[in-house]
Write a protein that holds these residues in place. Structure first.
Motif, PDB file in Angstrom:
ATOM      1  N   ASN A 496       0.819  -1.204   0.000  1.00 16.17           N
ATOM      2  CA  ASN A 496       0.000   0.000   0.000  1.00 16.17           C
ATOM      3  C   ASN A 496       0.855   1.256   0.000  1.00 16.17           C
ATOM      4  OD1 ASN A 496      -2.200  -1.673   0.170  1.00 16.17           O
ATOM      5  ND2 ASN A 496      -3.220  -0.420   1.707  1.00 16.17           N
ATOM      6  N   GLU A 498      -0.191   3.808   1.597  1.00 17.02           N
ATOM      7  CA  GLU A 498      -0.416   4.316   2.947  1.00 17.02           C
ATOM      8  C   GLU A 498      -0.316   3.166   3.937  1.00 17.02           C
ATOM      9  OE1 GLU A 498      -0.766   7.436   3.760  1.00 17.02           O
ATOM     10  OE2 GLU A 498      -0.696   8.105   1.665  1.00 17.02           O
ATOM     11  N   ARG A 500      -1.154   0.584   6.957  1.00 12.21           N
ATOM     12  CA  ARG A 500      -2.376  -0.059   7.427  1.00 12.21           C
ATOM     13  C   ARG A 500      -2.223  -0.314   8.925  1.00 12.21           C
ATOM     14  NH1 ARG A 500      -1.616  -4.764   3.275  1.00 12.21           N
ATOM     15  NH2 ARG A 500      -3.283  -5.801   4.448  1.00 12.21           N
ATOM     16  N   PRO A 531       1.525   4.288  13.095  1.00 10.86           N
ATOM     17  CA  PRO A 531       0.658   4.398  11.900  1.00 10.86           C
ATOM     18  C   PRO A 531       0.355   3.056  11.248  1.00 10.86           C
ATOM     19  CG  PRO A 531       2.862   5.222  11.446  1.00 10.86           C
ATOM     20  CD  PRO A 531       2.812   4.977  12.911  1.00 10.86           C
ATOM     21  N   TYR A 534       2.944  -1.550   5.784  1.00 12.54           N
ATOM     22  CA  TYR A 534       2.569  -1.379   4.385  1.00 12.54           C
ATOM     23  C   TYR A 534       2.250  -2.701   3.685  1.00 12.54           C
ATOM     24  CZ  TYR A 534       4.055   3.472   4.779  1.00 12.54           C
ATOM     25  OH  TYR A 534       4.159   4.796   5.151  1.00 12.54           O
TER      26      TYR A 534
END
Length: 800
Positions: A496, A498, A500, A531, A534
């Motif tokens: 990704n 962003e 996950r 956060p 990926y």
């Protein structure tokens, strides 16, 4: 209480009726369709009448009417066929009124408010349901849906009305009482009420009975949920369990100490005091130590004075221990000298075990290449003097330099060489480099020698070795079901853009080796700052017996979550799988967070090796600390053939001295390995013992600590005000066991206040195929007959 029944809802078919309907007409879903159909029929009838009036102008009026009637009858038969009539059976169904009973299963329900330590709030709730006659009284008019709730809510049992159960076949009894055990780490009262409203049919739900101490500490406001229930015509009837004012008492609520220390090394021990009605009173607290197999007071190491806090407040008391000289398992004892009036002397002491070891943890790091996860963990463990690190790099050239004790050229070539290691951490390693003998050696090391294995997935080599049939042994070690050769890629080919976030399961939040701070709450706050990752290795789910600790959010184009952290016992060893080599990203939150997690992961999987020198066998528990109500799984690995014949059970000794005998079951696939489990129902120190002696030896033993979650400790008394407000919103009356219990008359009054919302509905059955075939045949014959008669009449009348 009568045996439960397996049918979710007993429906009585009181009558059967039939109706004839048109499928075409019932398919109309717009207002204009029926008028349009009627206009079309009228237009056709008018056209037919006009045509015959014109053609039969010279005929007798009766003949003209007869011809028109025959043509209209033929059109009517055609129209009836187009309308597609069918005969449908409708069964009259009796839907019984239903009452949902919500039972609080959060950890605060494990507390006892009376002098009798057995009279916990959870036990009082069970007594009210069974011997108190609440369920029996409700079942006279209502079906009963029994639910449990804490951090979540789920149905436990459905009981039919007594009248419906009279002639039904009973199912096997279910141990529903065990599912109501107090074990939750928070109380989401509002979500529980909302969940019941969503799951139960509002048409027949007559009320919700809530058994709780009112200790709501998370989620939506229960008063809002109760108002929503009242708007749906479902009042909530609270029954408060617990005491409004807890008697004066001080106790050692928890005890924190390192699991392993080195001889002579300084370490800290922290006890947590919790009191009621003794604010600002000063008490003396002492720390003592003794051998794990000794009884008595032990040798006092330190004594401090502490001021007690407000009701329910946890007050930490820290002891700095200069070091312990004697190796082996030592028991630490924290004891508070209670003031006068202390209710229960039994909770003035907490004990825990610490292992004094004179050897470092031997770790082998295996990596397909020098990725970031490998580099950060290698540097971290190399700096920590409690670890000795060797490395095996699959892509390393001869003579390469690494910050490690030794650089291996190949996997250890014998069981003895492999047995030098306590833990192996593999980062995206190419397992095709290990031949069949080496893979079998690794499997034996984990299963029989309590080896700890961490398997970190990666994007470089994993797909290749998964596609190779020769790596089946490695695939079997994983706690998750990995793809088989020919299936889709195991690791996200396009990570990704962003991150996950990770979502922890209940087991994950309770696992202390995943804590990034000293408490669950503080750890959750740190994880919330992370956060996420990926990419993640995909799997078909966890294997039976494995524990899922965390999942990662769904990737773009993939609607399901993936398992990111999972573990399992494999024989006597522990295997932990990590979905990708990205835990190093925790350093962006805090360097100390990553360092703590990495060392805890290695120590967690290697804990079984501490007992490898035991002559008769090993006793293995997956962790040292459990929440109240948690399931403790115990494994015994028998090294002595005589022990294999004798091991049948172990004893779990509760803090009050109660002994619980737990059976052990042999694992068929692993000779000499036995497993059993029990529920830790009370807080405090529990001792687990397996009798391995024949008169000349000591039993295997292990001590675990069971504690109430932080949120459940904060305010454990009955919240009468909240429960009263929940009742008033729906026009119900709150009831409290502290006001003298719930008498038979009070139970009858409660049941009588709940209306009977039984109702009858008609359930549509299948269409009668024989009726439709017969009707269509009749219509076809009638239409053809009318047309034939019309033709004959027209010929006789000399019409074209």
């Amino acid at each position: 209480m009568p045996a439960p029944y397996s049918l979710p809802c007993l429906l009585a078919a009181a009558d059967v009726r039939h109706r004839v309907a048109s499928r075409l007409v019932e398919g109309f879903d717009e207002w204009w369709q029926m008028p349009a159909a009627l206009l079309a029929v009228g237009a056709i009838a008018t056209l037919v009448s006009w045509m015959y009036r014109r053609d039969a102008a010279d005929l007798h009026p009766a003949m003209a009417v007869a011809l028109a009637a025959l043509r209209l009858a033929a059109f009517a038969a055609l129209a009836a066929a187009l309308l597609d009539f069918e005969r449908i059976a409708e069964h009259e169904i009796d839907l019984p009124s239903r009452v949902a009973v919500l039972v609080d299963s959060s950890a605060s329900m494990s507390l006892a408010d009376a002098d009798d330590p057995a009279a916990s709030r959870s036990r009082q709730a069970l007594d009210l349901l069974e011997t108190g006659g609440l369920l029996e009284s409700l079942r006279r008019e209502h079906e009963v849906s029994l639910w449990r709730f804490d951090a979540d809510a789920e149905p436990v049992l459905r009981l039919p009305r007594a009248a419906d159960a009279a002639g039904a076949e009973p199912a096997a009894p279910t141990p529903w009482q065990e599912r109501l055990a107090a074990r939750g780490y928070e109380t989401r009262l509002g979500e529980a009420i909302t969940r019941v409203l969503d799951a139960e049919s509002s048409a027949v739900l007559a009320g919700v009975i809530l058994l709780s101490d009112g200790g709501h500490n998370a989620g939506i406001d229960p008063r809002v949920a109760a108002a929503a229930a009242a708007a749906a015509g479902v009042p909530v009837h609270p029954i408060g369990i617990g005491a409004d004012v807890l008697p004066a008492n001080v106790r050692v609520a928890d005890l924190l100490a390192p699991a392993r220390v080195f001889p002579g090394d300084r370490f800290a021990v922290t006890g947590f005091l919790q009191s009621q009605g003794l604010v600002d009173r000063r008490v003396r607290v002492e720390l003592a130590e003794r051998s794990a197999d000794e009884k008595g007071q032990g040798r006092v190491l330190d004594t401090v004075e502490a001021a007690l806090g407000a009701d329910g407040e946890l007050v930490p008391v820290r002891f700095d221990v200069p070091g312990l000289a004697t190796t082996g398992r030592r028991t630490l004892v924290v004891r508070v000298d209670p003031p006068a009036g202390d209710r229960t002397p039994a909770d003035d002491v907490q004990v825990t075990d610490v292992e004094v070891v004179d050897r470092v943890t031997q770790v082998l790091l295996m990596a397909g290449g020098p990725g970031r996860e490998y580099q950060f963990m290698r540097n971290l463990l190399e700096r920590d003097k409690s670890f000795a690190v060797d490395v095996l790099l699959g892509t390393a050239a001869a003579g390469i330099s690494q910050d490690a004790r030794r650089i291996l050229d190949a996997f250890p070539a014998s069981d003895d060489l492999l047995g030098e290691y306590d833990a192996i951490v593999a980062f995206d390693y190419d397992w095709r480099l290990l031949d069949a003998a080496a893979q079998a050696r690794l499997e034996r090391w984990v299963a029989a020698e309590s080896g700890g294995l961490v398997l970190s997935a990666g994007p470089v080599f994993m797909d290749a070795w998964l596609a190779d049939q020769r790596t089946a042994v490695i695939r079997d070690l994983y706690p998750v079901e990995l793809r088989r050769p020919g299936q889709v890629a195991a690791v996200d080919s396009a990570p990704n853009a962003e991150p996950r976030p990770l979502t922890f399961t209940r087991e994950g939040t309770e696992a202390e080796f995943l804590w990034l701070a000293g408490s669950r709450t503080a750890s959750e706050q740190v994880w919330q700052e992370f956060p996420g990752v990926y990419s993640c290795c995909s799997s078909a789910g966890a294997k039976p017996g494995a524990t899922v600790y965390a999942r990662v959010g769904a990737a773009v184009g993939n609607g399901r979550e993936s398992i990111y952290l999972a573990g399992q016992f494999y024989g006597s060893g522990i295997v932990l799988a990590v979905g990708s080599g990205e835990l190093w990203r925790l350093r962006a939150v805090e360097d100390a967070a990553y360092e703590r997690l990495a060392t805890q992961l290695v120590r967690h999987v290697s804990q079984g090796r501490l007992m490898r020198g035991a002559r008769r066998g090993r006793l293995i528990v997956d962790r040292d600390r459990f929440p109240v109500g948690g399931t403790v799984t115990v494994r015994v690995v028998a090294a002595d053939p005589a022990l294999m014949q004798r091991v049948a059970s172990f004893e779990a000794i509760a803090p009050d001295g109660t002994r619980l005998k737990v059976p052990l079951a042999a694992e068929p696939a692993r000779p000499g390995t036995f497993q059993g489990s029990f529920v830790a129902s009370r807080e405090g120190g529990w001792q687990i013992e397996v009798d391995t002696s024949t008169g000349d030896g000591e039993p295997l033993s292990r001590r675990i600590q069971v504690q109430l979650p932080d949120r459940e400790l904060a305010n454990p008394k009955l919240d009468r005000g909240l429960l009263s407000q929940i009742a008033v919103v729906g026009g119900a009356t709150p009831r409290f066991l502290a006001d003298g219990g719930l008498t038979a008359e009070a139970v009858r009054s409660l049941v009588d206040s709940i209306p009977d919302r039984s109702r009858r509905e008609y359930e549509t059955g299948a269409a009668d195929a024989g009726f439709k075939q017969t009707l269509n045949s009749i219509l076809l014959a009638a239409g053809c007959g009318f047309l034939c008669i019309e033709w004959i009449v027209r010929r006789l009348a000399r019409l074209a």
